[in-house]
Each structure stands twice: as C-alpha cells, then as structure tokens.
Design a protein around this motif. Structure first.
Motif, PDB file in Angstrom:
ATOM      1  N   GLU A  86       0.840  -1.209   0.000  1.00 32.58           N
ATOM      2  CA  GLU A  86       0.000   0.000   0.000  1.00 32.58           C
ATOM      3  C   GLU A  86       0.869   1.251   0.000  1.00 32.58           C
ATOM      4  O   GLU A  86       1.956   1.271   0.570  1.00 32.58           O
ATOM      5  N   VAL A  87       0.346   2.326  -0.613  1.00 29.99           N
ATOM      6  CA  VAL A  87       1.018   3.618  -0.556  1.00 29.99           C
ATOM      7  C   VAL A  87       0.793   4.199   0.836  1.00 29.99           C
ATOM      8  O   VAL A  87      -0.350   4.354   1.270  1.00 29.99           O
ATOM      9  N   VAL A  88       1.882   4.506   1.542  1.00 29.56           N
ATOM     10  CA  VAL A  88       1.744   5.069   2.887  1.00 29.56           C
ATOM     11  C   VAL A  88       2.107   6.550   2.938  1.00 29.56           C
ATOM     12  O   VAL A  88       1.673   7.256   3.840  1.00 29.56           O
ATOM     13  N   GLU A  89       2.906   7.022   1.970  1.00 30.51           N
ATOM     14  CA  GLU A  89       3.231   8.447   1.884  1.00 30.51           C
ATOM     15  C   GLU A  89       3.569   8.795   0.457  1.00 30.51           C
ATOM     16  O   GLU A  89       4.079   7.955  -0.294  1.00 30.51           O
ATOM     17  N   THR A  90       3.304  10.065   0.096  1.00 27.21           N
ATOM     18  CA  THR A  90       3.580  10.544  -1.256  1.00 27.21           C
ATOM     19  C   THR A  90       4.184  11.935  -1.178  1.00 27.21           C
ATOM     20  O   THR A  90       3.790  12.751  -0.347  1.00 27.21           O
ATOM     21  N   SER A  91       5.129  12.198  -2.069  1.00 26.55           N
ATOM     22  CA  SER A  91       5.723  13.521  -2.221  1.00 26.55           C
ATOM     23  C   SER A  91       5.718  13.863  -3.712  1.00 26.55           C
ATOM     24  O   SER A  91       6.161  13.070  -4.531  1.00 26.55           O
ATOM     25  N   ILE A  92       5.191  15.037  -4.042  1.00 27.05           N
ATOM     26  CA  ILE A  92       5.144  15.470  -5.445  1.00 27.05           C
ATOM     27  C   ILE A  92       6.079  16.653  -5.625  1.00 27.05           C
ATOM     28  O   ILE A  92       6.071  17.587  -4.825  1.00 27.05           O
ATOM     29  N   GLY A  93       6.880  16.595  -6.682  1.00 28.97           N
ATOM     30  CA  GLY A  93       7.840  17.659  -6.966  1.00 28.97           C
ATOM     31  C   GLY A  93       9.208  17.329  -6.389  1.00 28.97           C
ATOM     32  O   GLY A  93       9.412  16.274  -5.789  1.00 28.97           O
ATOM     33  N   THR A 102      12.501  11.482   6.213  1.00 25.57           N
ATOM     34  CA  THR A 102      11.433  11.488   7.211  1.00 25.57           C
ATOM     35  C   THR A 102      10.298  10.571   6.793  1.00 25.57           C
ATOM     36  O   THR A 102       9.740   9.831   7.621  1.00 25.57           O
ATOM     37  N   MET A 103       9.943  10.593   5.494  1.00 22.30           N
ATOM     38  CA  MET A 103       8.907   9.686   4.987  1.00 22.30           C
ATOM     39  C   MET A 103       9.259   8.241   5.338  1.00 22.30           C
ATOM     40  O   MET A 103       8.426   7.483   5.825  1.00 22.30           O
ATOM     41  N   ILE A 104      10.511   7.874   5.070  1.00 25.86           N
ATOM     42  CA  ILE A 104      10.965   6.498   5.318  1.00 25.86           C
ATOM     43  C   ILE A 104      11.020   6.216   6.814  1.00 25.86           C
ATOM     44  O   ILE A 104      10.513   5.187   7.276  1.00 25.86           O
ATOM     45  N   ASP A 105      11.636   7.111   7.562  1.00 29.39           N
ATOM     46  CA  ASP A 105      11.812   6.888   9.001  1.00 29.39           C
ATOM     47  C   ASP A 105      10.477   6.689   9.707  1.00 29.39           C
ATOM     48  O   ASP A 105      10.385   5.913  10.670  1.00 29.39           O
TER      49      ASP A 105
END
Length: 109
Positions: A86-93, A102-105
C-alpha cells in the motif's frame, strides 16, 4: 542509475514493490523531466543510506504507463513510499533529502 537504485516496470512492479517484505520508495520520473533529473541524486543518496532496510527504485512513466496510470501519477517527479503493498506516503515535486528520509523513518519498524 546507481547500483542500489532498482528499475521498476509494468511487468515487475507487483513482485518487486507490492509484494516486497520491506518498505519500497518509488520515484516516478521521465527522461525529459528537468525536476526529475534534479531529484535523481537525492534518490540515489537515499538508496545508499537505507541499503538493506528499504528498497529504492524508479519507474520511467513513459515506458511504464500502466503502473503510472494505476497510481494516478499526473505530475512528475512523484515519490511514493509503499509498505505492505500500500502507498503510505507521497511527495510530489522536487523534495529535499530530509523530507524523503522522514517519509521512510516514519514507516521503519
């Protein structure tokens, strides 16, 4: 592409990303995209730093439209973190390395 950065495709996305036992950071990009090229060294640094704990790879959206479409990629670069399929976080740009770290941690157990 750096040795720790995998290439994900329409054909291997399910096995290499969705079925992975560890978190997977996926960079959706295209060769003609300037901001994507700006983000590439950051993705490579993340791959090196999290080697063995997180799988890191890229999806060329021009060559793999099915995966891009399935995940509603409308703007690149888009970086998604998958965990348990599942997608747990997304960053655009273009994102700073700290944001991706931080997303990974947030999702390493």
């Amino acid at each position: 592409m750096a040795e720790n950065v995998m290439e994900f495709t329409d054909s291997n996305f399910e096995s290499d990303v969705l079925s992975a036992g560890e978190p997977v950071l996926v960079d959706f990009w295209a060769p003609w995209c300037g901001p994507c090229r700006m983000l590439a060294p950051t993705v490579e640094q993340i791959a090196d730093e999290y080697s063995g704990r997180v799988r890191v790879g890229k999806v060329n959206t021009d060559e793999n439209p099915a995966v891009a479409s399935k995940h509603n990629i409308s703007s690149i670069p888009t970086v998604m973190l998958f965990k348990g399929g599942e997608v747990v976080e997304t960053s655009i740009g273009v994102a700073p390395k700290e944001k991706l770290s931080t997303m990974i941690d947030n999702h390493l157990s």
